[in-house]
Motif scaffolding. Structure first.
Motif, PDB file in Angstrom:
ATOM      1  N   ILE A   1      81.129  23.778 -40.568  1.00  0.00           N
ATOM      2  CA  ILE A   1      80.105  23.908 -41.606  1.00  0.00           C
ATOM      3  C   ILE A   1      78.821  23.260 -41.098  1.00  0.00           C
ATOM      4  CG2 ILE A   1      79.498  23.363 -43.994  1.00  0.00           C
ATOM      5  CD1 ILE A   1      82.617  22.918 -44.384  1.00  0.00           C
ATOM      6  N   ALA A   2      77.702  23.949 -41.256  1.00  0.00           N
ATOM      7  CA  ALA A   2      76.410  23.438 -40.787  1.00  0.00           C
ATOM      8  C   ALA A   2      75.558  23.017 -41.973  1.00  0.00           C
ATOM      9  CB  ALA A   2      75.686  24.502 -39.973  1.00  0.00           C
ATOM     10  N   ARG A   3      74.746  21.970 -41.760  1.00  0.00           N
ATOM     11  CA  ARG A   3      73.774  21.528 -42.766  1.00  0.00           C
ATOM     12  C   ARG A   3      72.374  21.574 -42.176  1.00  0.00           C
ATOM     13  NH1 ARG A   3      74.894  15.734 -44.967  1.00  0.00           N
ATOM     14  NH2 ARG A   3      75.944  15.446 -42.964  1.00  0.00           N
ATOM     15  N   VAL A   4      71.420  22.099 -42.948  1.00  0.00           N
ATOM     16  CA  VAL A   4      70.012  22.095 -42.579  1.00  0.00           C
ATOM     17  C   VAL A   4      69.258  21.456 -43.741  1.00  0.00           C
ATOM     18  CG1 VAL A   4      68.077  23.447 -41.705  1.00  0.00           C
ATOM     19  CG2 VAL A   4      70.417  24.297 -41.401  1.00  0.00           C
ATOM     20  N   THR A   5      68.556  20.351 -43.473  1.00  0.00           N
ATOM     21  CA  THR A   5      67.997  19.536 -44.560  1.00  0.00           C
ATOM     22  C   THR A   5      66.655  18.944 -44.164  1.00  0.00           C
ATOM     23  OG1 THR A   5      68.926  17.424 -43.820  1.00  0.00           O
ATOM     24  CG2 THR A   5      70.382  18.859 -45.088  1.00  0.00           C
ATOM     25  N   GLY A   6      66.103  18.153 -45.081  1.00  0.00           N
ATOM     26  CA  GLY A   6      64.952  17.317 -44.759  1.00  0.00           C
ATOM     27  C   GLY A   6      65.363  16.146 -43.882  1.00  0.00           C
TER      28      GLY A   6
ATOM     29  N   PRO B   1      62.438  28.816 -41.783  1.00  0.00           N
ATOM     30  CA  PRO B   1      63.319  29.873 -41.279  1.00  0.00           C
ATOM     31  C   PRO B   1      63.790  29.647 -39.852  1.00  0.00           C
ATOM     32  CG  PRO B   1      61.474  30.812 -42.471  1.00  0.00           C
ATOM     33  CD  PRO B   1      61.185  29.348 -42.342  1.00  0.00           C
ATOM     34  N   ASP B   2      62.978  29.006 -39.012  1.00  0.00           N
ATOM     35  CA  ASP B   2      63.398  28.775 -37.631  1.00  0.00           C
ATOM     36  C   ASP B   2      64.608  27.851 -37.575  1.00  0.00           C
ATOM     37  OD1 ASP B   2      61.384  30.394 -36.764  1.00  0.00           O
ATOM     38  OD2 ASP B   2      59.997  28.759 -36.287  1.00  0.00           O
ATOM     39  N   ARG B   3      64.525  26.715 -38.291  1.00  0.00           N
ATOM     40  CA  ARG B   3      65.645  25.775 -38.276  1.00  0.00           C
ATOM     41  C   ARG B   3      66.900  26.370 -38.915  1.00  0.00           C
ATOM     42  NH1 ARG B   3      65.574  20.128 -40.585  1.00  0.00           N
ATOM     43  NH2 ARG B   3      63.510  20.375 -41.509  1.00  0.00           N
TER      44      ARG B   3
ATOM     45  N   ALA C   1      70.697  27.375 -37.117  1.00  0.00           N
ATOM     46  CA  ALA C   1      72.003  26.986 -37.661  1.00  0.00           C
ATOM     47  C   ALA C   1      72.872  28.208 -37.908  1.00  0.00           C
ATOM     48  CB  ALA C   1      71.818  26.185 -38.944  1.00  0.00           C
ATOM     49  N   MET C   2      72.264  29.274 -38.387  1.00  0.00           N
ATOM     50  CA  MET C   2      73.021  30.501 -38.633  1.00  0.00           C
ATOM     51  C   MET C   2      73.554  31.085 -37.321  1.00  0.00           C
ATOM     52  SD  MET C   2      70.488  32.056 -41.580  1.00  0.00           S
ATOM     53  CE  MET C   2      71.245  33.659 -41.635  1.00  0.00           C
ATOM     54  N   ARG C   3      72.724  31.091 -36.281  1.00  0.00           N
ATOM     55  CA  ARG C   3      73.192  31.599 -34.985  1.00  0.00           C
ATOM     56  C   ARG C   3      74.331  30.749 -34.437  1.00  0.00           C
ATOM     57  NH1 ARG C   3      67.523  31.740 -34.062  1.00  0.00           N
ATOM     58  NH2 ARG C   3      66.653  33.850 -34.235  1.00  0.00           N
ATOM     59  N   GLN C   4      74.207  29.433 -34.554  1.00  0.00           N
ATOM     60  CA  GLN C   4      75.263  28.548 -34.068  1.00  0.00           C
ATOM     61  C   GLN C   4      76.573  28.786 -34.816  1.00  0.00           C
ATOM     62  OE1 GLN C   4      73.548  24.653 -34.433  1.00  0.00           O
ATOM     63  NE2 GLN C   4      72.146  24.935 -32.723  1.00  0.00           N
TER      64      GLN C   4
END
Length: 334
Positions: free
Chosen positions: A299-304, A321-323, A327-330
């Motif tokens: 599970i990946a997290r993208v946050t502040g 969207p880049d970050r 995460a989506m690609r990984q």
């Protein structure tokens, strides 16, 4: 409607339907609120139904708790979510616990509206996303819409609810379309996002998530502004991502989350707030508990960031969207 217009319409509808509904807070009366969400309500309903309060968040919420306990349905505005801290004792110790402490003799049907998140270069005192703090408190409901249609329906549902509702309003979505980037031309809202906001009464159920974008490859769990960031990331990467817009952050629609993750086998969690102890940690734990044997990747997290909110660097602080796309690609490679 913009989200501002939709929120104003919700309060207008409820004030017209129910004389118990009162609206108050700093500058919400004559001035119409710092973001003009309550503009025109005092003129239409009078200064006993929509009125200004002193700069005392504890006093605003404390008065609202008393009003709610004795039969009114107050809708109060905390001018920025960052300002709720002086009112935290009234929110946590009084509003959230009143039903339990009184064995059901009293309830606290009040709604606390708070503009949240970044987008105005307001720095650390005007840009916080404190939703995780509220989800920790038994007795509170926490809501954050991502579009005008949901904003109106959820606010009406919150006002009609017998429990106290923390209603968080993403400032970046207040005034219209948003394509996930701060440096790109605004694109038209899709029909699904904008809908046609009805003039009259309708509700969007509390505790129900929405499939904002159907997909098969991975699940993105998010809410508020980050719904649009995730949608931009999916569009730009070409990944067939299913985006779940939580809408009601707590109580949570766990069934919708589990159904999606079991289908896709991959999960990315996105929110604007600080990473450590952010609500994404709870989401990741729930997915691990309920979907472990269906997961094909971590599970990946993208946050502040885990820092005070930066004034000049806010567009780097919150996920773009880049970050999210990385995460989506990984997750797809896992």
């Amino acid at each position: 409607m913009t989200m501002i217009q939709a929120l104003r319409s919700a309060m207008d509808v409820m004030m017209g339907r129910d004389p118990r509904v009162v609206v108050f807070g700093q500058d919400v009366g004559y001035f119409g609120g710092v973001f003009r969400v309550t503009e025109g309500l005092q003129k239409k309903y009078g200064s006993s139904r929509c009125f200004d309060a002193p700069i005392s968040e504890g006093g605003i919420v404390g008065a609202a708790v008393g009003m709610a306990a004795y039969g009114l349905r107050p809708v109060v505005e905390i001018q920025f979510a960052d300002y709720f801290y002086p009112a935290s004792d009234q929110i946590v110790s009084e509003a959230a616990r009143l039903r339990y402490r009184s064995a059901g003799d009293f309830t606290a049907p009040l709604t606390i509206r708070m503009p949240c998140g970044g987008g105005i270069y307001g720095g650390q005192t005007h840009s916080q996303s404190p939703e995780a703090l509220f989800t920790h408190v038994c007795g509170l409901r926490t809501v954050m819409p991502s579009n005008p249609y949901d904003a109106k329906g959820l606010l009406i549902a919150a006002i009609e609810c017998e429990d106290p509702v923390i209603f968080l309003e993403p400032k970046r979505l207040y005034n219209g379309p948003f394509d996930g980037h701060h440096d790109r031309p605004v694109v038209p809202w899709s029909q699904h996002a904008m809908g046609r906001v009805p003039e009259g009464h309708y509700t969007v159920p509390l505790e129900k998530a929405a499939v904002f974008r159907p997909g098969q490859a991975l699940t993105v769990l998010t809410y508020g502004t980050m719904v649009w960031v995730a949608e931009a990331a999916a569009r730009e990467t070409g990944i067939d991502a299913e985006i779940i817009d939580l809408r009601s952050i707590w109580p949570l629609d766990l069934e919708a989350i589990v159904t999606s993750v079991k289908k896709t086998g991959r999960c990315v969690v996105v929110h604007e707030a600080t990473r450590t102890s952010g609500f994404g940690a709870e989401l990741a734990a729930l997915v691990q508990e309920h979907c472990f044997y269906h997961l094909e990747a971590p599970i990946a997290r993208v946050t502040g960031w885990d820092t005070p909110y930066p004034h000049a660097q806010e567009w780097n602080y919150f996920p773009g969207p880049d970050r999210v796309g990385r995460a989506m690609r990984q997750a797809m490679e896992g």
